[in-house]
Design a protein around this motif. Structure first.
Motif, PDB file in Angstrom:
ATOM      1  N   LEU A 179       0.878  -1.202  -0.187  1.00  0.00           N
ATOM      2  CA  LEU A 179      -0.017   0.109   0.028  1.00  0.00           C
ATOM      3  C   LEU A 179       0.773   1.110  -0.019  1.00  0.00           C
ATOM      4  CD1 LEU A 179      -2.705  -1.188   2.484  1.00  0.00           C
ATOM      5  CD2 LEU A 179      -2.757  -1.269   0.144  1.00  0.00           C
ATOM      6  N   THR A 180       2.164   1.187  -0.369  1.00  0.00           N
ATOM      7  CA  THR A 180       2.988   2.388  -0.739  1.00  0.00           C
ATOM      8  C   THR A 180       4.013   2.211  -1.549  1.00  0.00           C
ATOM      9  OG1 THR A 180       4.329   3.746   0.734  1.00  0.00           O
ATOM     10  CG2 THR A 180       4.750   1.583   1.284  1.00  0.00           C
ATOM     11  N   HIS A 181       4.539   3.327  -2.118  1.00  0.00           N
ATOM     12  CA  HIS A 181       5.575   3.041  -3.288  1.00  0.00           C
ATOM     13  C   HIS A 181       6.344   4.358  -3.528  1.00  0.00           C
ATOM     14  CE1 HIS A 181       7.404   1.418  -6.775  1.00  0.00           C
ATOM     15  NE2 HIS A 181       7.104   2.578  -7.421  1.00  0.00           N
ATOM     16  N   GLN A 182       7.426   4.252  -3.556  1.00  0.00           N
ATOM     17  CA  GLN A 182       8.142   5.568  -3.694  1.00  0.00           C
ATOM     18  C   GLN A 182       8.695   5.548  -5.309  1.00  0.00           C
ATOM     19  OE1 GLN A 182      11.757   5.549  -1.283  1.00  0.00           O
ATOM     20  NE2 GLN A 182      12.651   4.367  -2.570  1.00  0.00           N
ATOM     21  N   ILE A 183       8.759   7.050  -5.556  1.00  0.00           N
ATOM     22  CA  ILE A 183       9.018   7.336  -6.922  1.00  0.00           C
ATOM     23  C   ILE A 183      10.224   8.190  -6.928  1.00  0.00           C
ATOM     24  CG2 ILE A 183       8.338   8.238  -9.068  1.00  0.00           C
ATOM     25  CD1 ILE A 183       5.492   7.602  -8.561  1.00  0.00           C
ATOM     26  N   GLN A 184      11.142   8.118  -7.551  1.00  0.00           N
ATOM     27  CA  GLN A 184      12.525   8.906  -7.339  1.00  0.00           C
ATOM     28  C   GLN A 184      12.783   9.703  -8.762  1.00  0.00           C
ATOM     29  OE1 GLN A 184      15.545   6.313  -6.386  1.00  0.00           O
ATOM     30  NE2 GLN A 184      14.600   5.859  -4.619  1.00  0.00           N
ATOM     31  N   GLU A 185      13.713  10.649  -8.741  1.00  0.00           N
ATOM     32  CA  GLU A 185      14.263  11.555  -9.784  1.00  0.00           C
ATOM     33  C   GLU A 185      12.995  12.230 -10.260  1.00  0.00           C
ATOM     34  OE1 GLU A 185      17.136  11.790 -10.127  1.00  0.00           O
ATOM     35  OE2 GLU A 185      17.698  10.121  -8.526  1.00  0.00           O
ATOM     36  N   LEU A 186      12.111  12.940  -9.644  1.00  0.00           N
ATOM     37  CA  LEU A 186      11.360  13.838 -10.149  1.00  0.00           C
ATOM     38  C   LEU A 186      11.723  15.185 -10.177  1.00  0.00           C
ATOM     39  CD1 LEU A 186       7.994  12.647  -8.241  1.00  0.00           C
ATOM     40  CD2 LEU A 186       8.773  11.922 -10.526  1.00  0.00           C
ATOM     41  N   THR A 187      10.971  15.887 -10.830  1.00  0.00           N
ATOM     42  CA  THR A 187      11.844  17.462 -11.332  1.00  0.00           C
ATOM     43  C   THR A 187      11.410  18.416 -10.142  1.00  0.00           C
ATOM     44  OG1 THR A 187      11.614  16.965 -13.689  1.00  0.00           O
ATOM     45  CG2 THR A 187      11.717  19.336 -12.706  1.00  0.00           C
ATOM     46  N   LEU A 188      12.236  18.958  -9.659  1.00  0.00           N
ATOM     47  CA  LEU A 188      11.912  20.020  -8.437  1.00  0.00           C
ATOM     48  C   LEU A 188      11.132  21.175  -9.164  1.00  0.00           C
ATOM     49  CD1 LEU A 188      15.567  20.407  -6.889  1.00  0.00           C
ATOM     50  CD2 LEU A 188      13.641  18.747  -6.168  1.00  0.00           C
ATOM     51  N   ASP A 189      10.118  21.349  -7.900  1.00  0.00           N
ATOM     52  CA  ASP A 189       9.281  22.568  -7.935  1.00  0.00           C
ATOM     53  C   ASP A 189       8.235  22.343  -9.364  1.00  0.00           C
ATOM     54  OD1 ASP A 189       7.889  24.916  -7.598  1.00  0.00           O
ATOM     55  OD2 ASP A 189       9.526  26.181  -8.312  1.00  0.00           O
TER      56      ASP A 189
END
Length: 1401
Positions: A1019-1029
Motif C-alpha cells: 500500500l505504499t510506493h516511492q518514485i524517485q528522480e522527479l523534477t523539482l518545483d
C-alpha cells in the motif's frame, strides 16, 4: 396490314366514345329511377330494369266441412298481368276439366261441395298458387293447408253427476280437434247460453262454477259439421243443497300441456271441488301470477286460466294450486310457444355478368327453427357444384350463364307454417356496366367489375399463361404483362375457368393491380379445366388469352362412405350398428372404424371392426348415442358416413326415489312426499310409483298403492289412531319396478288435535356451544292439544334471522354446524303447524376458541449443494426425502431458500421461495463466501432448516478505485516522493498489484501518463528522480486476477524547491533540452542514487563495454568452432533433415535460441556512490515490456542473497506495449543480467561463479529462425534486496531495439517503434518451456530519455578465462556453424556502427 389494323382500331375507338356519350346522356333519368327502387327502361337504354312481380294475397290454412264451399285466395301483381295456376300436393291442377274447382278472375281457387269421406279425401291437402309472366319468370306462393272436418265421433260423453250448491261441476264432451269449433251444448233440450259461470273449454268440455239450483237438469252436446247433427248421450246434473260436511279436495279437471302459436290464445283448464269450497291460484315457474292486474291473463269459470295474444315469453311451466283451508293440491302443465317463419333479411335483386359468382342472402327466424329451400322460376333448386347453400340459408350461384336469369325465392317452413320471399336476377351484356347495388349481392370475386368503364385503349391479351403449380384441388397460374402495356402496374386480371365439356364458366380476380398470378382453389381431382386470362384497365376489359388446358392431379384413392348405416338397440346397454361396403372402395377395404358418442357430450370413442356390423356393449341405459363409420384401405381412412342416432332400451330404475318424507295430518291420515330417482338412474320414462305401507307391529300385512308418474305425493287415509306405520316408495317404468326406499316410520295422532291456531312456545331450550358447532335441545310446548308439525331453529351472529332450519316434530335436539369459533350466536326456537309459527324462545351462546395443535414438522431437505455460476450467481439444489423416488412435486408444497455472508458478522438472512428442487440466487457480491440452507413448507407444516452449504462467488474486476491516496515527499530527498493508499472498498478478489499513473498535465490522455507498476498487495510506493518545483498528478488503479479496476481521482503534489546535488545535495548537471524525464522512477534494486558523471564519461563507458563485448564474443566463437565434434555435426544434420523448414518449434528441450549475452562471471561493477538500503516495504519496479516481462523468479543458487518475489504480469502484448512506449516519446527500461544461473540442461553447477543467464542455445535450425522468435521473447524484471553489505551497480543504456543489447541509438520518432524482421536478432532472455523453472538474476536498470537522472558509468573487469568459458559452453551444449557466426559478426558490426555514430555525435 398495319395501317389497316390502325384504321380499324381508330374506328372502334370512335364508336366506343360515341356509345359512352349516348349512355351518359341517358344516365340521369335511369339513376333517379333506380333510386326510387324500380329504374325505368328508357328507349334505347341497354340496361334492363327489375320488373315488380309479387303476390298481393297468398292462400291461408283453411278448415272446412264436408259439402261446403271453400275459397283459397291468391292475387299477384305484375305488368303485364301474370298467369295464375294452382298446385295441390306439388302437382298442377287441371282446372279446365274440373267441374268442382274453378279459377276466379283474381286468381283465387274456388272449390264447391267439398268431398270428404273415410276412404276418399280428394280436396284435403296442401295448395300453392303459381304466377307466371312469359319471358320474365315464375313465382310461387306460400303453401296453404286445407283441412276437412271428419265425421263426428265422441271420445268422451257427459255422465250423471251431483254437486253441492256453490261447488263446481264439469260435463265431458270430447271430440276430435277439427270438430271442436262445431260443438254446442243443450240443457233440457234447449241451447245453453255461456256466461262467466258457464264455460265451454277448447276441448268441448262444459264447466259450471258456483252452481245454483237452476243448473240442474239434462245436458247433452251436439256436433254440427255440415251433415245431420250428432248428439251425445244425455246426462243429469243434480244440485244438492249446501252442507257443513267437509269433503276431500280433488281436481275435476287438471291442466294439460299444450302448444300455441304466437298471437293465438291459450286456455289452461283447472277445476277443483271440495268442501270447504276451494280457491284457485296460478303460478308460473314458481312465481305467482297476478290475474287481476294483467290485461292478457284472465281467470275463467272454475279457475281455468286464459292467456290471450300469446308471446314467446309466455312459454313455461304453469302450476294450478287449489286450497280450501284444510288441504292444498296442485297440478302443473307445460305451455310451448311456437312461431311461424319470419324473414330477418330477404333476397335482393341482382345485376350480374356472365361467369360471375353471386349470392342471394336469406335470413329467417322461427320456432321450431325453420328449414330453407330455394326455388328458381317455380322449380326447386337442387344443390350442385354451381348452386350451393352457404351460411345455412344463402344461395350461391357460381359461373353465371344466361339461362340463370329469372326469379329466385327463399321458402322457409317449420311445423307451424311457411313463408316465401323472392328476388330477380338480370344478367347484362359484358359491355354494359353494372349499376351500383348493395355490396352483399356479389361475392368478393366479382366486386372489381362494378365500376363503369371509360373510353380509351384496351389491353391486349396477357402473354405466356402457364400453370406453375398443379395440385389435386388447386392450380396456380402465372403470366406476363400484355404486349400493349409492358409495365402493367395499373392492370388487373381475371382468370376464367371451366370444366372441359361444361359451358358454365367461372373466374377469379387478382388481389391488387400489377399482380400476375392467381391460385384457383376448390377444384376436383383428376379433372381437366380450361383457363384463360383477361387484363383490365380503367377503360375496360381487354383481349383474352388463348385457352390453357390443365388437368388436376389425381387424389389418393380413399374409400367412400359406407352406405345404409343403421343402428338398433338390442338391450338396455347395447346397440348394434350395421352398414354395407362403400360403393367406391378404391381397392380392398382392410377394416372399418366405428365411432360412437353419447348425446350431449364431446368425447367420441372408436372401435376397429373387420365385418359389416358390430354390437357395442356397456352403454348407459335409455341414453341416446350417435354413430358413424369410416372405411380404411391401404391408403388410409376414407370418407365418414353421416351420423345416425339411436337410444338404448329402457329398463327398470336402478335407484329408489329420493327425499321420502312423512307428514302426519291427523289421527287417521299421513301425507307422503318424495322426489324421482336421479335422472341417470331412471333408465326410462317413469310411469308411476308404488307405495307400500304397513303397521310397525304387523310387518307381514303390507298394503300397496299405485300413483301416476307425475305425482310426487299421496295422502294415505283410513289409518288407525295412535299407530305407528312404516312406508316405502318405488319407481316404475314400462319394464317393471325399481328398488324401493328404506322403510320410514310415522305415528298417527291419538286424537285429532287442534290446528286452528299456531303452537305455543316450547317449554324449554338448552344450548351447548362447541368450537364450530352448537348443540340445541328443547322440550315441546306444554299444551299438547295443538298440532305441532315441526320446529324452526333460527341462528346467527348477533341476530337469529341469518339462518333457519326446520326439523320434524318428533325431534328434540339438533347440532348447528359450520360456525365460527369465539363468536356470539343468538338462537331462536319456534314450533309450527299448517297455520303458522308459534312464539319463539331465545337463547344465546358463545362458541369456544379455536385451538389448533401444532402440526408435526416435515423432514428438512437433504443434499443441499451450491454450484457457483458466476461472480454474482449461485445455483442451489437439494433433494426432498418426503417426495417419491422420482422427486416429482404433485402437491402445493414450496421451499424457502435463505442465504447470508459472514462478513460483516451482523448480516441478515435473505429469503426466497421456490416450487422446484433448485433455485438460482442472483445479485451476490463477487469473491464472497455465502452459506445457504433450505426448508420445505406444505400447508401449515414446515420443516427445520437443512444443513448449510457454502459457496464462494467468482472474482470480478475491482469495481471501485483505491481510496485515501496521499503523496508525501521523502525526507532528505526532494526528488523522491512516497505514494500511500488504501485498497479499494470493492476489490472483488485478491489484489495482485497496482499501477500508479503520474503526469504533469492532468488533462493529458491516459496513455501519455508515466506508469509505475506495484506488485502484490503493498500500500505504499516511492518514485524517485522527479523534477523539482513541478506539480505532479497521481492516479492509482488496482488489479486482481480478473483484470483492472477503475482509476482513482487525480491527486496533485508539487515537488519542493530544494536545490543541491542528487543524493548528497549536489545538483544534477543539465543534460540539455533533449533529455526527458525517465518513464520509470526506479533507480536500482535498492533505490540508491548514483554518483554524478559527465556525458563524456558515459560515452567512454559505453564504448568500452562494446569493445570488450566484441572481443569476448570473437574469442568464444573461435573456441566453439574448434570444439565442434562429429557427434554434434550428426545431430545438426539430423535436425536439419527432420525440420526442413528450419522453424523454431518452441520446445526448450529441442530448440534453444542463440545466446549473445556475455557471461560476466567475474565482472565487478564498482559503485561510485552507495546509499543505505531503502525502506524494506518499498520497491522500485521497472515498467514491463510485455505480459512476460515480469515473471516470478527464484534464485536457488545464491543463498547469500535474500530474495523477494515481486512480480507483475500484465495483459498487454509486446507490440501494444511497444506502441504505447512510442506514443509516450520515451523508451522502456531493459534489464541487463550480470549474474544468472546456468541453463536448466546443465548437469554441473558452478558455485564459485555467479550464474549464467538462463537462456538456451539453439542447437540447430538457426539459419532460418522464425521472426516471431524476436517478438515472442520474454524479458525478466525483478527488484531484489541484498544484504546490507552488498550493493548492486547499475548502468544506464538507451536501447532502440530489444535485441541490440548495447546499442545507444538516437531518440526515436513519435510513432511506435518498428522492428525489422529480416535482421538477425537474439532475445535478451529466451523464455524456457513452462515446465522449466526460471531463475532470478540481478539486473542493471536501463533508463528512459525523459528523466533528469545522469547516466551511470559501467566498470568492466577482465573477462573470464577461456577454460571456464569453454566449460560453460560445453554444459549448455552450444555450437555454431561458420555461416551462423558470420551472421552474428555482421550483427556485432552493426552495433559498432551505432556506437561510432553516437560517439561522433
Amino acid at each position: 396490314m398495319a395501317a389497316e389494323r390502325g384504321a380499324r382500331r381508330l374506328l372502334s375507338t370512335s364508336s366506343f366514345w360515341l356509345c359512352c356519350l349516348l349512355l351518359l346522356g341517358r344516365r340521369a333519368p335511369g339513376a333517379a329511377a333506380a333510386r326510387s327502387g324500380s329504374p325505368p327502361q328508357s328507349p334505347g337504354s341497354s340496361i334492363r330494369t327489375f320488373t315488380p312481380f309479387y303476390f298481393l294475397v297468398e292462400p291461408m290454412d283453411t278448415l272446412s266441412i264436408r259439402g261446403s264451399s271453400v275459397v283459397l285466395n291468391c292475387s299477384a301483381y305484375s305488368e303485364p298481368s301474370p298467369k295464375i295456376e294452382w298446385k295441390k300436393d306439388g302437382t298442377f291442377l287441371n282446372l279446365v276439366s274440373d267441374d268442382r274447382r274453378q279459377l276466379l278472375p283474381d286468381g283465387s281457387l274456388f272449390i264447391s261441395n267439398v268431398v270428404h269421406s273415410k276412404h276418399n279425401k280428394p280436396d284435403e291437402g296442401y295448395y300453392q298458387c303459381v304466377a307466371t309472366v312469359e319471358s320474365l319468370g315464375t313465382i310461387v306462393s306460400r303453401t296453404a293447408k286445407l283441412t276437412v272436418a271428419g265425421l263426428p265421433r265422441f271420445s268422451s260423453q257427459p255422465e250423471h253427476s251431483s254437486v253441492y250448491v256453490g261447488d263446481s261441476a264439469i260435463l265431458n264432451c270430447e271430440v276430435n280437434a277439427d270438430l271442436v269449433p262445431f260443438v254446442r251444448w243443450e240443457q233440457n233440450r234447449q241451447p245453453l247460453l255461456l256466461d262467466d259461470r258457464v264455460l265451454k273449454l277448447p276441448s268441448g268440455t262444459l264447466v259450471i262454477s258456483n252452481t245454483t239450483e237452476g243448473d240442474g237438469g239434462l245436458y247433452r252436446c251436439i256436433v254440427e259439421s255440415g251433415g245431420p247433427p250428432k248428439y251425445s248421450d244425455e246426462a243429469e246434473l243434480k244440485v244438492l243443497p249446501g252442507s257443513d260436511v267437509t269433503s276431500n279436495l280433488v281436481f275435476l279437471k287438471q291442466p294439460s300441456s299444450l302448444v300455441r302459436i304466437i298471437g293465438q290464445s291459450a286456455v289452461l283448464p283447472c277445476v277443483a271441488s271440495g268442501l270447504p269450497l276451494p280457491t284457485i291460484r296460478w303460478m308460473k315457474n314458481e312465481e305467482a301470477l297476478d290475474t287481476e292486474r294483467s290485461e292478457r291473463l284472465v281467470l275463467l269459470a272454475g279457475g281455468s286460466l286464459e292467456i290471450s295474444d300469446v308471446m314467446e315469453d309466455d312459454a313455461g311451466t304453469y302450476f294450478c294450486v287449489a286450497d280450501n283451508g284444510n288441504e292444498t293440491v296442485e297440478a302443473q302443465a307445460e305451455l310451448t310457444v311456437q312461431a311461424q317463419p319470419e324473414f330477418l333479411k330477404q333476397p335482393t335483386n341482382i345485376y350480374a355478368h356472365e361467369s360471375m359468382d353471386i349470392v342471394f342472402e336469406c335470413e329467417v327466424t322461427g320456432k321450431p327453427t325453420p328449414t330453407v329451400k330455394w326455388v328458381k322460376n317455380g322449380d326447386m333448386v337442387i344443390p350442385s357444384d354451381y348452386f350451393k347453400i352457404v351460411k345455412e340459408h344463402n344461395l350461391q350461384v357460381l359461373g353465371l350463364v344466361k339461362s340463370d336469369e329469372g326469379f329466385y325465392q327463399c321458402i322457409a317452413e317449420n311445423d307451424v307454417g311457411n313463408a316465401q320471399a323472392g328476388a330477380q336476377l338480370i344478367i347484362l351484356e359484358h359491355d354494359v356496366a353494372i349499376p351500383t347495388l348493395p355490396p352483399t349481392s356479389l361475392t368478393s370475386a366479382t366486386t372489381d367489375h362494378l365500376a363503369p368503364a371509360t373510353s380509351g385503349p384496351l389491353p391486349s391479351a396477357p402473354r405466356d399463361v402457364v400453370a406453375s403449380l398443379v395440385s389435386t384441388r388447386f392450380i396456380k397460374l402465372t403470366w406476363r404483362t400484355p404486349a400493349s402495356d409492358p409495365h402493367g402496374d395499373n392492370l388487373t386480371y381475371s382468370v376464367f375457368y371451366t370444366k372441359e365439356g361444361i359451358t358454365r364458366e367461372r373466374f377469379e380476380n387478382t388481389s391488387y393491380p400489377g399482380e400476375m398470378q392467381v391460385t384457383v382453389q376448390n377444384l376436383m381431382p383428376a379433372t381437366v379445366y380450361i383457363f384463360r386470362v383477361m387484363a383490365h384497365n380503367k377503360h375496360g376489359s381487354g383481349e383474352s388469352s388463348a385457352p390453357l388446358r390443365v388437368e388436376t392431379q389425381p387424389e389418393v384413392q380413399l374409400p367412400g362412405p359406407a352406405p345404409n348405416i343403421r343402428a338398433y338397440a338390442t338391450s338396455p346397454t347395447s346397440i348394434t350398428v350395421t352398414w354395407e361396403t362403400p360403393l367406391s372402395g378404391n381397392g380392398e377395404i382392410q377394416n372399418y372404424k366405428l365411432y360412437y358418442m353419447e348425446k350431449g357430450t364431446d368425447k367420441e370413442q372408436d372401435v376397429d371392426v373387420s365385418s359389416h356390423s358390430h354390437t357395442i356393449n356397456g352403454l348407459k341405459k335409455y341414453t341416446e348415442y350417435s354413430f358413424r363409420v369410416v372405411a380404411y384401405n391401404k391408403h388410409g381412412p376414407g370418407v365418414s358416413t353421416q351420423d345416425v342416432a339411436f337410444q338404448t332400451l329402457s329398463d327398470v330404475p336402478s335407484a329408489a326415489p329420493q327425499n321420502l318424507s312423512l307428514e302426519v295430518r291427523n289421527s287417521k291420515s299421513i301425507m307422503i312426499h318424495w322426489q324421482p330417482p336421479p335422472l341417470a338412474t331412471q333408465n326410462g320414462q317413469i310411469t308411476g310409483y308404488k307405495i307400500r305401507y304397513r303397521k310397525a307391529s304387523r310387518k307381514s300385512d303390507v298394503t300397496e298403492t299405485l300413483v301416476p308418474g307425475t305425482q310426487l305425493s299421496q295422502l294415505i287415509e283410513g289409518l288407525d289412531r295412535g299407530t305407528e306405520y312404516n312406508f316405502r316408495v318405488a319407481a316404475l317404468t314400462v319394464n317393471g319396478t325399481g328398488p324401493a326406499t328404506d322403510w320410514l316410520s310415522a305415528e298417527t295422532f291419538e286424537s285429532d288435535l287442534d290446528e286452528t291456531r299456531v303452537p305455543e312456545v316450547p317449554s324449554s331450550l338448552h344450548v351447548r356451544p362447541l368450537v364450530t358447532s352448537i348443540v340445541v335441545s328443547w322440550t315441546p310446548p306444554e299444551n299438547q292439544n295443538i298440532v305441532v308439525r315441526g320446529y324452526a331453529i333460527g341462528y346467527g351472529i348477533g341476530s337469529p334471522h341469518a339462518q333457519t332450519i326446520k326439523v320434524d316434530y318428533k325431534q328434540r335436539y339438533y347440532t348447528i354446524e359450520n360456525l365460527d369459533p369465539s363468536s356470539h350466536y343468538v338462537i331462536t326456537l319456534k314450533a309450527f303447524n299448517n297455520v303458522g309459527e308459534g312464539i319463539p324462545l331465545y337463547e344465546s351462546a358463545v362458541t369456544r376458541p379455536h385451538t389448533v395443535p401444532d402440526p408435526t414438522p416435515m423432514m428438512p431437505p437433504v443434499g443441499v449443494q451450491a454450484s457457483i455460476l458466476s461472480h454474482d450467481t449461485i445455483r442451489i439444489t437439494w433433494a426432498d426425502n418426503s417426495l417419491p423416488k422420482h422427486q416429482k412435486i404433485t402437491d402445493s408444497r414450496y421451499y424457502t431458500v435463505r442465504w447470508k455472508t459472514n462478513i460483516p458478522a451482523n448480516t441478515k438472512y435473505k429469503n426466497a421461495n421456490a416450487t422446484t428442487l433448485s433455485y438460482l440466487v442472483t445479485g451476490l457480491k463477487a469473491n464472497t463466501l455465502y452459506e445457504f440452507s433450505v426448508m420445505v413448507t406444505k400447508g401449515r407444516r414446515s420443516s427445520t432448516w437443512s444443513m448449510t452449504a457454502h459457496g464462494t462467488t467468482f472474482e470480478l474486476v475491482p469495481t471501485s478505485p483505491p481510496k485515501d491516496v496521499t503523496v508525501v515527499s521523502k525526507e532528505g530527498k526532494p526528488r523522491t516522493i512516497i505514494v500511500n493508499w488504501q485498497p479499494p472498498s470493492e476489490a472483488n478478489g485478491k489484489i495482485t498489484g497496482y499501477i500508479i499513473y503520474y503526469s504533469t498535465d492532468v488533462n493529458a490522455e491516459i496513455h501519455d501518463w508515466v506508469i509505475e507498476p506495484v506488485v502484490g498487495n503493498r500500500l505504499t510506493h516511492q518514485i524517485q528522480e522527479l523534477t523539482l518545483d513541478t506539480p505532479y498528478y497521481f492516479k492509482i488503479q488496482a488489479r486482481n486476477s480478473k483484470g483492472m479496476g477503475p482509476m482513482s481521482e487525480a491527486v496533485q503534489f508539487r515537488t519542493p524547491k530544494a536545490s543541491g546535488s542528487a543524493g548528497k545535495g549536489s545538483r544534477l548537471p543539465d543534460l540539455g533540452s533533449d533529455y526527458k524525464t525517465p518513464m520509470n522512477g526506479n533507480n536500482s534494486p535498492h533505490g540508491s542514487p548514483t554518483s554524478p558523471l559527465d556525458s563524456n564519461m558515459l560515452l567512454v563507458i559505453i564504448i568500452s563495454v562494446g569493445v570488450i563485448t566484441i572481443v569476448v564474443v570473437v574469442i568464444i566463437a573461435i573456441f566453439c568452432t574448434k570444439r565442434t565434434t562429429s557427434h554434434q555435426k550428426k545431430k545438426r544434420a539430423a535436425c536439419k533433415s527432420v525440420n526442413g523448414s528450419h522453424k523454431y518449434k518452441g520446445n526448450a528441450k529441442d530448440v534453444k535460441p542463440p545466446d549473445l549475452w556475455i557471461h560476466h562471471e567475474r565482472l565487478e561493477l564498482k559503485p561510485i556512490d552507495k546509499s543505505p538500503d531503502p525502506n524494506p516495504i518499498m520497491t522500485d519496479t521497472p515498467i514491463p515490456r510485455n505480459s512476460q516481462d515480469i515473471t516470478p523468479v527464484d534464485n536457488s543458487m545464491d543463498s547469500n542473497i535474500h530474495q523477494r518475489r515481486n512480480s507483475y504480469r500484465g495483459h498487454e502484448s509486446e507490440d501494444s506495449m511497444s506502441t504505447l512506449a512510442g506514443r509516450r516519446g520515451m523508451r522502456p527500461k531493459m534489464m541487463m543480467p550480470f549474474d544468472s544461473q546456468p541453463p536448466q540442461q546443465s548437469i554441473r553447477n558452478t558455485p564459485s561463479t555467479d550464474t549464467m543467464p538462463a537462456s538456451s542455445s539453439q542447437t540447430c535450425c538457426t539459419d532460418h529462425q522464425d521472426p516471431e522468435g524476436a517478438t515472442s521473447s520474454s524479458y525478466l524484471a525483478s527488484s531484489q534486496e541484498e544484504d546490507s553489505g552488498q550493493s548492486l551497480p547499475t548502468a544506464h543504456v538507451r536501447p532502440s531495439h530489444p535485441l541490440k543489447s548495447f546499442a545507444v541509438p538516437a531518440i526515436p520518432p513519435p510513432g511506435p517503434p518498428t522492428y525489422d524482421p529480416t535482421l538477425p536478432s537474439t532475445p535478451l532472455l529466451s523464455q524456457q518451456a513452462l515446465s522449466h523453472h526460471i531463475h532470478s538474476m540481478k539486473t542493471a536498470s536501463i533508463g528512459t530519455l525523459g528523466r533528469s537522472r545522469p547516466p551511470m558509468p559501467v566498470v568492466v573487469p577482465s573477462a573470464p578465462e577461456v577454460q571456464e568459458t569453454t566449460r560453460m559452453l560445453e554444459d549448455s551444449e552450444s555450437s555454431y556453424e561458420p555461416d551462423e557466426l558470420t551472421k552474428e559478426m555482421a550483427h556485432l558490426e552493426g552495433l559498432m556502427k551505432d556506437l561510432n555514430a553516437i560517439t561522433t555525435a
